[in-house]
Design an enzyme around this catalytic site. Structure first.
Site, PDB file in Angstrom:
ATOM      1  N   GLU A   1       0.848  -1.201   0.000  1.00  0.00           N
ATOM      2  CA  GLU A   1       0.000   0.000   0.000  1.00  0.00           C
ATOM      3  C   GLU A   1       0.882   1.250   0.000  1.00  0.00           C
ATOM      4  OE1 GLU A   1      -3.776  -1.649   2.385  1.00  0.00           O
ATOM      5  OE2 GLU A   1      -2.194  -1.018   3.742  1.00  0.00           O
TER       6      GLU A   1
ATOM      7  N   CYS B   1     -10.568   1.203   7.607  1.00  0.00           N
ATOM      8  CA  CYS B   1      -9.991   2.435   8.165  1.00  0.00           C
ATOM      9  C   CYS B   1     -10.500   3.684   7.452  1.00  0.00           C
ATOM     10  CB  CYS B   1      -8.472   2.379   8.059  1.00  0.00           C
ATOM     11  SG  CYS B   1      -7.890   1.847   6.433  1.00  0.00           S
TER      12      CYS B   1
END
Ligand code: FUB
Ligand code: ZN
Length: 604
Positions: A289, A384
């Site tokens: 990521e 998130c």
């Protein structure tokens, strides 16, 4: 400079008021409902047992925290007893199960109570950081201090374990967040212990005092490859990175630390000049990521996590508080209108985790390759992003104004009113604008004279010869209005040719907005369209989507889709037809079902 908090700023009308209404009326409920369904709130009661559905995850507490924080911001402006009662209950559960020694983490309590502070990547300090931010917000905006009390006790434990006795298995956490939360806690309470802790976690990163890498093969993943002052490029996991840089900028400001500021400026420049998408998205790969390297900005495989876009806004806003430089407001604006706003559906009920810059034809996708998702979801296993989006939108007023001794700086344009203390008086600034539909903005001042500095956006050529550091300075007497007109031109933007992916292509922009093509408007195989760089576009409005549009002529290749069509043919045999191509704002893509999408289009 001093930042003017959103408590003093009301967004009263127009584009962003509509967005805030969506958060207040839809997103906060949608996130609550999905978190509830998936057991995130229930887990706080410590009743979960093996064999039950919804096994708690190791950073669920942070999801809860960001939801509470979002709600606190909403409550500042709009009381809601029903949701406040839900948050109170969550806080009661957190408090009831806080360990004697102050420790809080529901996952660790369920499954790894013998492993506290042993695994650097278990996100214990990340969740404590988010709970701290929630505690500050909840106390500030509701007056209730139960969560704040819990977090003070918890942070005492963190202080003893990490700073005083060096008793954990690691020195700095694998996922940053606590650093910026501690800086916030210091600003909120004035207690120097929190500043000492924030300095400790930032200064020790990259010193390798103990096992310092979440992923030992790659210390860059957690920005632990070098001491922070020696870092010059944005590396590793993009969210972790921008959370760290935000904390570095906080500390540079609080401590007046020029060396740390220099590191922040160098890294910021690396991001925005070499590692950021035109939408303001960051993070080029799903592997880790992460940031990759300069000019590596693949469109189809872009990772561009929503939380990373939010972190970039936070980083830019901290730097904006230190130096007068319109670059920071430009980047905040770019992210807000594009890579941030794309994070949610237009109705605010579903969210992207990754934000692709191009969606190719479904048939072109290779089976064993992992592509970004193409439709937003209400919740993710790792969720998130949704509560991060709600907390930013609910506190959007934070990004409009800063002040120094004698000047009010206006960084963003939104219909709003603001009460600002300057030079011993409180002035009221009222902005009226149709932005981003057009660039006319009026700012009226009452309550005294004001020396105003307004950001002239990078995309706008008006006023350029009158600016200093990108700001136009105006003296407004009590009752006077400044009428500004930031001319919004529609133009194609090319990428630096080192972005191999975008050579021969360009993205259509108008003012702060980046546009895209969708298959649903333009038919399949979007790459068969080509545009003259000087094409004239007509501004329109799509009333179904509720967004502005740009329509202009393009050449579309006539495609032979028969089974016996040759794989290769003479280019001179290629036929084109003239079509009208319709662009919509990038932020509005993927609101009408599965569709190809392209930001960068072929230019002739
Ligand atoms: O690990 C916590 C958060 O979840 C990260 O910031 C996101 O990238 C996602 O992995
Ligand atoms: Zn996220």
């Amino acid at each position: 400079m001093k930042n003017i908090g959103f408590e003093k700023v009301n967004i009263t009308d127009g584009f962003w008021k509509a967005q805030q209404d969506i958060v207040k009326n839809a997103s906060i409920y949608s996130v609550y409902n999905r978190f509830n369904d998936t057991g995130r709130f229930e887990a706080l009661k410590m009743n979960w047992k093996e064999g039950m559905p919804n096994r708690p995850h190791f950073f669920w507490d942070s999801d809860v925290a960001k939801w509470i924080e979002s709600l606190a911001y909403i409550l500042e402006k709009t009381p809601c007893d029903e949701l406040e009662a839900k948050a109170d209950e969550m806080i009661d559960n957190i408090a009831a199960h806080q360990s004697e020694n102050g420790y809080i983490n529901s996952y660790m309590a369920y499954f790894e109570s013998d492993k506290i502070f042993t695994n650097r990547d278990r996100h214990e300090l990340y969740t404590i950081g988010h709970l701290t931010e929630a505690a500050i917000a909840y106390h500030k905006h509701t007056g209730k201090r139960k969560l704040l009390d819990c977090m003070e006790k918890c942070l005492d434990l963190v202080y003893n374990v990490f700073v005083k006795y060096d008793a954990a298995n690691f020195v700095t956490p694998g996922h940053e967040e606590i650093e910026l939360a501690l800086a916030k806690m210091y600003n909120y309470t004035g207690d120097s212990k929190y500043l000492e802790m924030a300095n400790f976690f930032v200064d020790n990163r990259g010193l390798h005092k103990k096992s310092e890498s979440a992923n030992p093969a790659s210390p860059k993943y957690s920005q632990s490859h070098l001491p922070v002052r020696e870092q010059t490029t944005a590396e590793g996991h993009a969210v972790r990175a921008v959370y760290l840089y935000t904390a570095m900028a906080d500390l540079a400001y609080i401590n007046g630390d020029k060396e740390l500021l220099k590191a922040c400026e160098t890294i910021f420049s690396n991001i925005v000049n070499k590692r950021m998408y035109i939408t303001g998205g960051i993070g080029s790969t799903a592997r880790g990521e992460a940031f990759t390297k300069d000019y590596d900005l693949p469109n189809i495989m872009a990772y561009t996590e929503s939380c990373a876009a939010i972190g970039l806004i936070m980083f830019a806003s901290r730097l904006q508080q230190i130096s007068v430089n319109s670059l920071y407001g430009d980047i905040i604006e770019k992210v807000l209108y594009n890579g941030f706003l794309s994070d949610k559906t237009l109705d605010g009920k579903a969210f992207f985790y990754e934000n692709p810059i191009e969606i190719p034809p479904a048939a072109s996708k290779v089976d064993d390759v992992r592509y970004p998702i193409t439709q937003r979801l209400e919740v993710f296993g790792c969720s998130c992003c949704p509560p991060n989006i709600t907390r930013l939108l609910a506190s959007l007023g934070n990004y409009l104004y800063t002040t120094d001794e004698d000047t009010v700086y206006c960084h963003q344009y939104m219909s709003s009113d603001a009460e600002i203390e300057i030079g011993g008086k409180t002035v009221k600034l009222v902005q009226k604008t149709d932005y981003p539909r057009d660039g006319k903005v009026s700012i009226t001042c009452t309550g005294g004279d004001v020396h105003l500095a307004v950001r002239v956006p990078a995309w706008c050529d008006s006023y350029k010869d009158q600016t200093k550091n990108g700001y136009l300075y105006i003296d407004l007497a009590d009752g006077e209005t400044a009428d500004l007109d930031f001319e919004m031109v529609t133009r194609f933007m090319s990428a630096n040719p080192h972005v191999n992916e975008d050579i021969g292509k360009a993205a259509l922009t108008r003012g702060p907005i980046v546009f895209c093509l969708e298959e649903v408007d333009n038919g399949p195989l979007l790459r068969t369209l080509r545009f003259n760089s000087n094409t004239e576009f007509e501004l329109g409005y799509d009333s179904d989507l509720g967004v502005i549009t740009l329509t202009g002529e393009a050449q579309k290749q006539i495609v032979d889709s028969s089974d016996d069509a040759p794989l290769y043919y003479r280019t001179s045999d290629c036929k084109y037809e003239t079509v009208k191509a319709k662009f919509i704002p990038y932020y509005a893509f993927a609101n009408r079902g599965e569709s190809e999408m392209a930001v960068f289009v072929n230019i002739i």
